[in-house]
Every structure is written in structure tokens, then in C-alpha cells.
Design an enzyme around this catalytic site. Structure first.
Site, mmCIF file in Angstrom:
data_model
loop_
_atom_site.group_PDB
_atom_site.id
_atom_site.type_symbol
_atom_site.label_atom_id
_atom_site.label_comp_id
_atom_site.label_asym_id
_atom_site.label_seq_id
_atom_site.Cartn_x
_atom_site.Cartn_y
_atom_site.Cartn_z
ATOM 1 N N THR A 132 45.520 39.091 45.145
ATOM 2 C CA THR A 132 44.287 39.055 45.943
ATOM 3 C C THR A 132 44.303 37.938 46.976
ATOM 4 O O THR A 132 44.974 36.916 46.775
ATOM 5 C CB THR A 132 43.094 38.848 44.983
ATOM 6 N N ASP A 133 43.496 38.122 48.028
ATOM 7 C CA ASP A 133 43.352 37.044 49.030
ATOM 8 C C ASP A 133 42.541 35.874 48.484
ATOM 9 O O ASP A 133 42.526 34.791 49.075
ATOM 10 C CB ASP A 133 42.717 37.596 50.319
ATOM 11 N N GLU A 134 41.851 36.079 47.346
ATOM 12 C CA GLU A 134 40.976 35.015 46.838
ATOM 13 C C GLU A 134 41.755 33.788 46.381
ATOM 14 O O GLU A 134 41.183 32.712 46.218
ATOM 15 C CB GLU A 134 40.107 35.538 45.681
ATOM 16 N N TYR A 158 38.453 33.644 38.080
ATOM 17 C CA TYR A 158 39.231 34.839 38.425
ATOM 18 C C TYR A 158 40.372 34.480 39.374
ATOM 19 O O TYR A 158 41.533 34.784 39.111
ATOM 20 C CB TYR A 158 38.318 35.906 39.063
ATOM 21 N N LYS A 162 44.484 34.587 38.882
ATOM 22 C CA LYS A 162 45.390 35.391 39.723
ATOM 23 C C LYS A 162 46.417 34.480 40.400
ATOM 24 O O LYS A 162 47.595 34.841 40.540
ATOM 25 C CB LYS A 162 44.603 36.173 40.781
#
Ligand code: NAD
Ligand code: DAU
Length: 358
Positions: A132-134, A158, A162
């Protein structure tokens, strides 16, 4: 054949369906079926011998090793994860177990299998990790989108979990030579999206006349990509990506949350107008309610997808306007899917998340 993990979730099921529309290469689908896993997403594959579903955990090293040895896939694509930021704030444990420990165990099993392959199959094998970009944290206004060299600054349990999984994948390539690839994608939307995430939640709530809960001022920005475009990017990276590389995937579609909610309301006003005899409301917009913000809420994400476009020639096919129209239509046409996912467990979660937000 390929082994897909998390293939009963939102993106994984779209990926499996698209894969089998385009290819006769079989798929082994390993999914734990958490609250987010839904076999109904794969109902159209019933009786299709190219698809084998196995209920199980990526953290179960013995199970994964036996699946690998039995089916001998040429690639593993890892979608399996706990994926909802709000859930990670209420209870991070599952995120650590699946996203970190689970990915580690999966990597160990894959390393064992890969190490035993002949030199030719060893070379062509791929492990593709979907991320993810997060992991890059939050952007300030005017800053360029995240490139692959951007520093990791995860802000939620989260995204931290990741980020840890991405680091493990990188290390397994660097240390053991595992032919791994990582993709970091922006916010997806489309069919089979569980109605705890912004877009499906807004559609489902609006249709049942419930409030549309916008966190804080609604000015947080996300970069939205139609899920089928994410799937095509993953297929392209699997096919032609350089081993050991990271590819950022995005839609070039930065929008504040409140604009997304307005767009959904406008489409519903057009496609499913409120009946003034049954409701005092004339537009779905009247259901918008600002509620307390998400703790640690990242203000802005944006992706610089120039590497995947330059190296692999990938570009999204949908604009936000075409993708969101298809999505709203899909939810209107699939009301029974919606009611089936709204199980007891889901309702309990909704109460926990929105209680006390005002
Ligand atoms: P999802 O929550 O809809 O689906 C996750 C799936 O993984 C579910 O089917 C669940 O049953 C399964 N799963 C969970 N724990 C498991 C375990 N221990 N073993 C086996 N299966 C397990 O998630 P999604 O939105 O489809 O996201 C898929 C992947 O893409 C995730 O890795 C996520 O981080 C990443 N991602 C998602 C988005 C997005 O916008 N949704 C964007 C970028 C990246
Ligand atoms: O950026 C990629 C990520 O996108 C993925 O890695 C995650 O798995 C996926 O869940 C998604 O994370 P977000 O937190 O951005 O998505 P979500 O749909 O939960 O929220 C989108 C934005 O909408 C976010 O700014 C929070 C806001 N929001 C969300 C909900 C559920 C609201 O304002 N109200 C809501 O009720």
C-alpha cells in the site's frame, strides 16, 4: 499455475476473476476467510476446475509448504492481509499476526519451496507482494506524489504492519535471492468492496437512508484507482517487472473525501432518485454527517506512477468518473451481495467504530 493468497477479499477476488477471464492458467486460492473474505465473490467460478479454493492461514507454514509442493506454482501473489485502518486502531493484534508474522511464515515456506526448484524454474519463479501507499505516511499540500524511493513513515498500526512486511520481502530478495517484487498501490474501489471502507459504506448507507459519516472536515485526500486497473498493473508487474524492484501504482485521481461523497450522492440522485412520497429528503447529500476524526488520520496520499508507466507501459483504463459510475451501478444491481455481507459480526463492528463519534 499460480498461488494467490487472500483471493476471497476485495482485490484478491477481482484479481482471480480477471485472471481466469484472460488465461487458462489455474489458480490455487488460499484464504483464511476472516470477516473480509467472502466466497460469494467467487460464486461465478463454481465448478471451474481452473480454480481451487483452500481455506487456511498464510501463517500456517506446514499448510503453505504442502500446497506449494503439491501444486508447484510458478508464482505466489500475496494479497492476504488485515486491511482496514480503523480496525487496526481498535485492535492491532490481528494486523501484527497476519501482516507481519503471516508474511514472514509465508516467505519462509516459499523460500524452502523455491530453494528446491531446478535452476530454470527457480529463475522464472516470482513472489509478488501486494502492498500500500500508506507505508509512506502523509503528504503536505503541494508535495510531489510518493515515488518508490520515498522514505517509509507509516502512521497507523495497519500501515506499520504493511511496512514491516515490505521490509521482510525486500530482505528475502536481498539476502536469499528470492525473486520478489513489491507493489505499493493507492486506494482501490469497485465491485466486492467490503462496506466498511469509505466508498462502499457511503453507497450502502445512502441506499438505506442512513447517515453518511465523514471523518473530521472531509478534506483528507486519497488517490483513487478502480480495482480492475490495480489488477492489470499486478499482472503486468508479474509478467515483466524487474526482480527485486518496487512499483508504485496509482490512479492520478487525487480527491478530498467530501468530493467523493458528493460524487456518490450525485450518482445516486440520478440512478436511484429519492421518492418524495416516502422521504422528506430531495438529495442524498442531506444524509452527510461530519463525525469525529480518525486518530492519527493521514491528510494526503498521492502516487507518482511514472516508473510503472515508463518501464512496463501500464496506465489505468478508467477515469474516476467512469469507475465510480460502474461502482455505484454494481452496488445497486447487487443488493443481495450487500445484505449477505452485512452479517451479525459486521454490524457489531459498525457499532463499535461509530459509537461516541457524535
Ligand atoms: P480485504 O480485507 O478485502 O481482503 C483480505 C483477504 O485476506 C480476505 O479475504 C481475508 O479473508 C484474507 N486473509 C486475512 N488474513 C489472512 C491470513 N492470515 N491468511 C490467509 N488469508 C487471510 O483486503 P483488500 O482491500 O482486498 O486488500 C488486499 C491487499 O491489498 C492487502 O494486502 C492490502 O494491504 C493491499 N492494498 C489494498 C488497497 C485497498 O484500497 N483496498 C490498496 C493498496 C493495497
Ligand atoms: O491507500 C491505500 C489504502 O486505502 C489501503 O492500504 C487500505 O487497505 C484501504 O483500506 C485504504 O485505506 P484508507 O484508510 O484510505 O481507506 P478508507 O476507505 O478506510 O478511508 C478512506 C478515507 O475516508 C480516509 O481518509 C478516511 C475516510 N473515511 C472513512 C470511513 C470508513 C470517512 O471519512 N468516513 C468513514 O466512515
Amino acid at each position: 499455475m499460480i498461488l494467490v493468497t487472500g483471493g476471497a477479499g476485495f482485490i484478491g477476488s477481482n484479481f482471480v476473476l480477471d485472471w481466469l477471464c484472460r488465461s487458462d492458467e489455474s489458480v490455487i486460492n488460499l484464504d483464511k476467510l476472516t470477516y473480509a473474505g467472502n466466497l460469494e465473490n467467487l460464486a461465478s467460478l463454481q465448478g471451474d476446475r481452473r480454480h481451487t479454493f483452500i481455506r487456511g492461514d498464510i501463517g500456517d507454514a506446514d499448510l503453505v509448504a504442502s500446497l506449494l509442493n503439491e501444486h508447484k506454482p510458478r508464482a505466489v501473489i500475496n494479497f492476504a492481509a488485515e486491511s482496514h485502518v480503523d480496525r487496526s486502531i481498535h485492535g492491532p493484534e490481528d494486523f501484527i499476526q497476519t501482516n507481519i508474522v503471516g508474511t514472514f511464515r509465508l516467505l519462509e515456506a516459499v523460500r524452502g519451496y523455491w530453494g528446491g526448484l531446478s535452476s530454470e524454474t527457480k529463475q522464472s519463479f516470482r513472489f509478488l507482494h501486494v502492498s500500500t501507499d500508506e507505508v509512506y505516511g502523509s503528504l503536505d499540500k503541494g508535495e510531489p506524489g510518493f515515488s518508490e524511493t520515498r522514505r517509509y513513515e507509516p502512521n497507523s498500526p495497519y500501515s506499520a504492519s504493511k511496512a514491516a512486511s515490505d521490509h521482510l520481502v525486500r530482505a528475502y530478495h536481498h539476502t536469499y535471492g528470492l525473486p520478489a517484487l513489491t507493489t505499493n498501490c493507492s486506494n482501490n474501489y469497485g465491485p466486492y468492496h467490503f462496506p466498511e471502507k469509505l466508498i462502499p459504506l457511503m453507497i450502502v448507507n445512502a441506499v438505506s437512508g442512513k447517515p453518511l459519516p465523514v471523518y473530521g472536515d472531509g478534506q483528507q485526500i486519497r488517490d483513487w484507482l478502480y480495482v480492475k486497473d490495480h489488477c492489470s498493473a499486478i499482472r503486468r508487474v508479474l509478467e515483466a517487472g524487474r526482480v527485486g524492484e518496487v512499483y508504485n501504482i496509482g490512479g492520478c485521481n487525487e480527491k478530498p473525501n467530501i468530493e467523493i461523497v458528493h460524487a456518490i450522492c450525485a450518482l445516486l440522485d440520478e440512478l436511484r432518485p429519492l421518492s418524495t412520497t416516502h422521504s422528506p429528503l430531495t438529495t442524498y447529500r442531506s444524509l452527510i454527517t461530519h463525525v469525529a476524526d480518525r486518530p492519527g488520520h493521514d491528510r494526503r496520499y498521492a502516487i507518482d506512477a511514472s516508473k510503472i508507466e515508463r518501464e512496463l507501459g501500464w496506465k489505468p483504463a478508467e477515469t474516476f468518473e467512469t469507475g465510480i459510475r460502474k461502482t455505484v451501478r454494481w452496488y445497486l444491481d447487487n443488493q443481495s451481495w450487500v445484505s449477505n455481507v452485512q452479517s451479525g459480526a459486521y454490524r457489531t463492528w459498525v457499532e463499535k467504530n461509530y459509537q461516541g463519534r457524535g
